[in-house]
Design a protein around this motif. Structure first.
Motif, short mmCIF file in Angstrom:
data_model
loop_
_atom_site.label_atom_id
_atom_site.label_comp_id
_atom_site.label_asym_id
_atom_site.label_seq_id
_atom_site.Cartn_x
_atom_site.Cartn_y
_atom_site.Cartn_z
N ASP A 170 51.35 10.80 22.21
CA ASP A 170 50.98 10.19 23.49
C ASP A 170 49.48 10.39 23.71
O ASP A 170 48.93 11.44 23.37
N VAL A 171 48.88 9.37 24.30
CA VAL A 171 47.46 9.46 24.63
C VAL A 171 47.33 9.63 26.14
O VAL A 171 47.90 8.86 26.91
N HIS A 172 46.62 10.67 26.56
CA HIS A 172 46.46 10.97 27.99
C HIS A 172 45.01 10.71 28.37
O HIS A 172 44.10 11.41 27.90
N HIS A 173 44.79 9.69 29.20
CA HIS A 173 43.43 9.35 29.61
C HIS A 173 43.14 10.09 30.92
O HIS A 173 43.70 9.76 31.96
N GLY A 174 42.30 11.08 30.87
CA GLY A 174 42.00 11.92 32.04
C GLY A 174 42.69 13.26 31.91
O GLY A 174 43.66 13.41 31.15
N GLY A 175 42.17 14.22 32.63
CA GLY A 175 42.71 15.58 32.58
C GLY A 175 41.58 16.58 32.62
O GLY A 175 40.42 16.24 32.32
N THR A 176 41.91 17.80 33.00
CA THR A 176 40.89 18.84 33.15
C THR A 176 40.94 19.82 31.99
O THR A 176 42.01 20.38 31.70
N TYR A 177 39.79 20.01 31.35
CA TYR A 177 39.64 20.91 30.19
C TYR A 177 39.04 22.21 30.71
O TYR A 177 37.95 22.22 31.28
N ILE A 178 39.75 23.31 30.53
CA ILE A 178 39.20 24.63 30.82
C ILE A 178 38.37 25.06 29.61
O ILE A 178 38.88 25.06 28.49
N CYS A 179 37.11 25.42 29.87
CA CYS A 179 36.28 25.91 28.75
C CYS A 179 36.14 27.42 28.89
O CYS A 179 35.46 27.92 29.79
N MET A 180 36.83 28.15 28.02
CA MET A 180 36.81 29.62 28.05
C MET A 180 35.80 30.13 27.01
O MET A 180 35.34 29.37 26.16
N GLU A 181 35.48 31.41 27.10
CA GLU A 181 34.46 31.96 26.20
C GLU A 181 35.02 32.21 24.79
O GLU A 181 34.38 31.90 23.79
N GLY A 182 36.23 32.78 24.71
CA GLY A 182 36.76 33.18 23.41
C GLY A 182 35.98 34.36 22.84
O GLY A 182 35.14 34.92 23.54
N PRO A 183 36.12 34.71 21.59
CA PRO A 183 36.98 34.02 20.63
C PRO A 183 38.48 34.33 20.79
O PRO A 183 39.31 33.57 20.30
N ALA A 184 38.84 35.46 21.44
CA ALA A 184 40.28 35.71 21.63
C ALA A 184 40.87 34.61 22.50
O ALA A 184 40.18 34.09 23.39
N PHE A 185 42.11 34.25 22.24
CA PHE A 185 42.78 33.29 23.11
C PHE A 185 43.05 33.96 24.47
O PHE A 185 42.86 35.17 24.65
N SER A 186 43.54 33.19 25.43
CA SER A 186 43.77 33.68 26.80
C SER A 186 44.89 34.70 26.86
O SER A 186 45.80 34.69 26.03
N THR A 187 44.84 35.53 27.89
CA THR A 187 46.03 36.33 28.21
C THR A 187 47.04 35.40 28.90
O THR A 187 46.68 34.32 29.39
N ARG A 188 48.29 35.87 28.96
CA ARG A 188 49.32 35.05 29.60
C ARG A 188 48.99 34.85 31.09
O ARG A 188 49.20 33.77 31.65
N ALA A 189 48.47 35.90 31.74
CA ALA A 189 48.12 35.77 33.17
C ALA A 189 47.05 34.71 33.36
O ALA A 189 47.12 33.90 34.29
N GLU A 190 46.07 34.69 32.46
CA GLU A 190 45.01 33.67 32.57
C GLU A 190 45.61 32.27 32.37
O GLU A 190 45.30 31.33 33.10
N SER A 191 46.49 32.16 31.37
CA SER A 191 47.08 30.86 31.07
C SER A 191 47.85 30.33 32.29
O SER A 191 47.73 29.16 32.66
N HIS A 192 48.61 31.22 32.95
CA HIS A 192 49.35 30.82 34.16
C HIS A 192 48.39 30.47 35.29
O HIS A 192 48.64 29.54 36.06
N LEU A 193 47.30 31.23 35.39
CA LEU A 193 46.30 30.94 36.42
C LEU A 193 45.73 29.53 36.24
O LEU A 193 45.65 28.75 37.20
N TYR A 194 45.37 29.20 35.01
CA TYR A 194 44.79 27.88 34.75
C TYR A 194 45.80 26.77 35.05
O TYR A 194 45.44 25.71 35.55
N ARG A 195 47.06 27.05 34.76
CA ARG A 195 48.11 26.07 35.10
C ARG A 195 48.18 25.88 36.62
O ARG A 195 48.33 24.77 37.12
N SER A 196 48.05 27.00 37.35
CA SER A 196 48.12 26.90 38.82
C SER A 196 46.93 26.12 39.39
O SER A 196 46.99 25.58 40.48
#
Ligand SMILES: CSC[C@H]1O[C@H](OP(=O)(O)O)[C@H](O)[C@@H]1O
Ligand SMILES: Nc1ncnc2[nH]cnc12
Length: 294
Positions: A154-180
């Motif tokens: 599926d192609v999704h036109h539009g949406g918000t990209y979170i740009c994190m620092e890395g290099p580690a991936f997000s914690t689960r709490a951060e991931s849920h925060l970004y979803r909220s």
């Protein structure tokens, strides 16, 4: 050499364009140091383009180590006016699944250790960034992807990209925060690049290739590099087709983007108070606005 209007910057998994003909490597230097790698010019179906592997061809640069300013400056040196970015992202929502394609229209900045402006050192500029990607270029990418109609994608036109620092991936709490926050996808590179492209008056938009569900999804394993790489191998081929189609359409119907005059009213500092060193550093960006004796 003559100017090349269309640039392509490939992220994780896209280290070259397979069908690029008449290849020529450009080892460029910039006032901000060397870019990530050589820029490779050539033709895609007869259309001149120039390609850069964002992390280097051998993926040796962390997101935080990327020479963002040098990369954008190098494209500008070659005459690039439109920059197509390809990037791997994690999905932050059920509606966007691995292997889907997203063309974001917004970013949220979660970076911490980056220089995201060409300005400073005695010259102040504030570009408009309310709409951080060029809407016309984004529409071309999304329409090209939809037109090619890949099975199961599926192609999704539009949406918000979170740009994190890395290099580690997000914690689960951060991931849920970004979803909220209602964000759609997450990556580590594109916001910084989009800001600098805007300052360089280059129209910029992203084809984001979904590789994982980050770490929020109860029914899917948390993101790993292995997961990202496996899915990248599956969709790098599709991504190149989308880029080729976008390049073809752009070449046939180039347009004027608001990004092309982003600096027109952005600079606050009177030019005659700026040091010669800073003037020299920014000459390429400010050239259209300089009088011959400034
Ligand atoms: C290899 S997973 C994390 C890595 O992949 C993405 O890179 P890019 O945006 O250059 O495709 C993400 O932003 C991270 O840098
Ligand atoms: N889940 C994720 N987080 C950040 N960058 C990514 N690139 C690909 N997947 C990612």
């Amino acid at each position: 050499m003559t100017d090349i209007a269309i640039g392509i910057i490939g992220g994780s998994g896209l280290y070259q364009m397979d069908d690029l003909e008449n290849r020529q490597e450009h080892q460029l230097d910039t006032p901000f140091g060397p870019p990530s790698d050589v820029l490779v010019s050539g033709t895609l179906q007869g259309v001149p383009v120039v390609f850069l592997a964002r992390h280097g061809r051998h993926h040796h640069l962390l997101p935080s180590e990327l020479p963002f300013r040098a990369n954008i400056h190098a494209f500008k040196q070659l005459g690039v006016q439109y920059l197509i970015s390809a990037s791997a992202v994690g999905s932050l929502t059920e509606a966007i699944k691995p292997l889907d394609m997203v063309v974001p229209d917004q970013f949220i900045d979660r970076t911490q250790h980056r220089i995201a402006s060409f300005f400073g050192e005695g010259i102040v500029a504030h570009i408009g960034f309310a709409d951080p990607v060029c809407p016309q270029l984004a529409a071309l990418i999304a329409d090209s992807a939809s037109h090619l109609s890949f099975e199961g994608v599926d192609v999704h036109h539009g949406g918000t990209y979170i740009c994190m620092e890395g290099p580690a991936f997000s914690t689960r709490a951060e991931s849920h925060l970004y979803r909220s926050w209602g964000a759609s996808v997450i990556g580590m590179t594109n916001l910084t690049e989009a800001k600098l492209a805007r300052e360089a008056e280059i129209a910029y938009a992203t084809l984001a290739l979904v590789t994982d569900y980050d770490c929020w999804h109860p029914d899917h394993d948390s993101v790993t590099v292995e997961m990202v790489v496996n899915n990248l191998h599956l969709n790098a081929h599709n991504a190149q087709q989308v880029i080729r189609e976008t390049v073809r359409r752009l070449h046939n119907a180039p347009f004027v983007s608001e990004a092309h005059s982003a600096l027109k009213f952005a600079v606050l500092t009177p030019w005659n108070t700026v040091s010669q060193k800073t003037k020299d550093t920014l000459e390429l960006l400010l050239r259209p606005y300089l009088s011959p004796d400034s």
